[in-house]
Design an enzyme around this catalytic site. Structure first.
Site, mmCIF file in Angstrom:
data_model
loop_
_atom_site.group_PDB
_atom_site.id
_atom_site.type_symbol
_atom_site.label_atom_id
_atom_site.label_comp_id
_atom_site.label_asym_id
_atom_site.label_seq_id
_atom_site.Cartn_x
_atom_site.Cartn_y
_atom_site.Cartn_z
ATOM 1 N N TYR A 1 -6.570 -2.830 -3.534
ATOM 2 C CA TYR A 1 -5.603 -3.055 -4.611
ATOM 3 C C TYR A 1 -4.674 -1.860 -4.761
ATOM 4 O O TYR A 1 -4.914 -0.774 -4.210
ATOM 5 C CB TYR A 1 -6.321 -3.336 -5.923
ATOM 6 C CG TYR A 1 -6.911 -2.119 -6.619
ATOM 7 C CD1 TYR A 1 -6.258 -1.531 -7.709
ATOM 8 C CD2 TYR A 1 -8.114 -1.553 -6.199
ATOM 9 C CE1 TYR A 1 -6.785 -0.428 -8.353
ATOM 10 C CE2 TYR A 1 -8.651 -0.459 -6.833
ATOM 11 C CZ TYR A 1 -7.988 0.111 -7.913
ATOM 12 O OH TYR A 1 -8.523 1.221 -8.535
ATOM 13 N N LYS B 1 -8.653 2.383 -1.170
ATOM 14 C CA LYS B 1 -8.543 1.908 -2.563
ATOM 15 C C LYS B 1 -9.081 0.476 -2.653
ATOM 16 O O LYS B 1 -8.322 -0.503 -2.704
ATOM 17 C CB LYS B 1 -7.101 1.996 -3.049
ATOM 18 C CG LYS B 1 -6.959 1.921 -4.577
ATOM 19 C CD LYS B 1 -5.546 2.245 -4.991
ATOM 20 C CE LYS B 1 -5.336 2.126 -6.491
ATOM 21 N NZ LYS B 1 -6.023 3.165 -7.261
ATOM 22 N N GLU C 1 -13.425 13.631 -8.580
ATOM 23 C CA GLU C 1 -12.250 13.132 -9.291
ATOM 24 C C GLU C 1 -12.701 12.410 -10.545
ATOM 25 O O GLU C 1 -13.894 12.289 -10.815
ATOM 26 C CB GLU C 1 -11.444 12.192 -8.387
ATOM 27 C CG GLU C 1 -12.242 11.011 -7.864
ATOM 28 C CD GLU C 1 -11.496 10.239 -6.778
ATOM 29 O OE1 GLU C 1 -10.261 10.342 -6.702
ATOM 30 O OE2 GLU C 1 -12.168 9.514 -6.013
ATOM 31 N N LEU D 1 -9.704 9.599 -3.702
ATOM 32 C CA LEU D 1 -8.552 8.764 -3.416
ATOM 33 C C LEU D 1 -7.331 9.644 -3.186
ATOM 34 O O LEU D 1 -7.137 10.632 -3.889
ATOM 35 C CB LEU D 1 -8.289 7.822 -4.600
ATOM 36 C CG LEU D 1 -7.137 6.841 -4.401
ATOM 37 C CD1 LEU D 1 -7.488 5.809 -3.337
ATOM 38 C CD2 LEU D 1 -6.787 6.152 -5.716
#
Length: 284
Positions: free
Chosen positions: A33, A148, A180, A204
């Protein structure tokens, strides 16, 4: 009025939008996505999001559902049909619908493409005025966080851990180092130096991250890309996160430890100003 969404070539009222119960996104989280911000009715850094989407599909050997040009046209049509001025466009691509089998579907199976929007105040977010508070949690995700994917169960659980703790978000920690946030990249600032984890499979590759670091260097700010600990973060002068839905968001507390004065710091504040200004100019 209900939202108009896009499903496999059709623009439909959200109540009429459906995908198959055999869709692999539903059965296996076999999908990827992207979320692209809309400011003033225009798309922020669409090219960056499209590039990452194609990389994600490539890493999973997934057939693209359309061309990049067609995807841009779909985004623009969705914005127009919904009269969206500020918010986000969410898109999801799955490997398509096929009888349940761990093996990939037969060659030629059409991928599923879904897009919808969410209205949200982003540029003038009240949270940016006071900053957010975070806790640290173990990072229990799979190893390929650079893709992702829609496998977001643990980040969702992390958001709920933060909510139960009475704070805004969580930073994930692996082998003693911050990776993260649950849906964002993490940064600290010490002595004017911006520190954030280097790119790799552990995090990411944020599109907002790339732009913010570029703007920071252009503004003659010093950037170090390396891991940092929670303890180092708690001793920092300030901290912040970046994401498409938050831009640059100051962090004022980590695991109960107040950073600096407990208010958004000058580096995060300035980077947010620069980012919004530059992205308004570059939006398509």
């Amino acid at each position: 009025m209900s939202r108009i969404v896009y499903v496999n070539g059709e623009y439909l009222p959200e109540e009429e939008a459906k995908v198959s119960v055999f869709d692999r996104g539903f059965l296996f989280a076999d999908g990827v996505y992207e979320v692209t911000t809309v400011l003033g009715g225009k798309l922020v850094d669409f090219a960056g999001h499209a590039k990452r989407l194609w990389r994600s599909m490539g890493e999973l050997e997934m057939t693209p559902p359309c061309t990049e040009e067609e995807l841009l046209a779909i985004h623009r049509e969705l914005i127009a049909r919904n009269g969206l001025e500020e918010g986000m466009i969410y898109l999801q691509v799955t490997r398509g619908a096929a009888d349940r089998d761990f093996a990939f579907p037969p060659e030629g199976t059409a991928p599923t493409l879904v897009l919808f929007h969410q209205e949200k105040v982003i540029a003038e977010s009240p949270a940016a005025e006071k900053g957010i508070r975070v806790i640290s949690i173990p990072d229990a995700r799979w190893g390929r966080r650079d893709i992702k994917t829609v496998q977001l169960l643990y980040p969702s659980m992390g958001k709920m851990m933060a909510k139960k703790a009475g704070v805004d978000d969580a930073w994930m920690v692996e082998e003693g180092m911050v990776t993260e946030g649950t849906s964002n990249n993490a940064y600290i600032v010490k002595g004017g130096v911006i520190v954030t984890r280097q790119l790799g499979t552990e995090i990411l590759h944020g599109i907002t991250r790339a732009a913010v670091l570029r703007f920071a260097r252009e503004a003659q700010m010093t950037v170090e890309e390396r891991p940092f600990t929670v303890q180092e973060a708690q001793a920092a002068d300030e901290a912040f996160i970046t994401s498409a839905s938050a831009f640059v968001m100051p962090v004022v507390e980590i695991d109960g430890a107040r950073l600096g004065t407990g208010t958004p710091g000058p580096v995060a504040t300035r980077l947010r100003e620069i980012y919004i200004e530059e992205m308004r100019k570059a939006a398509v």
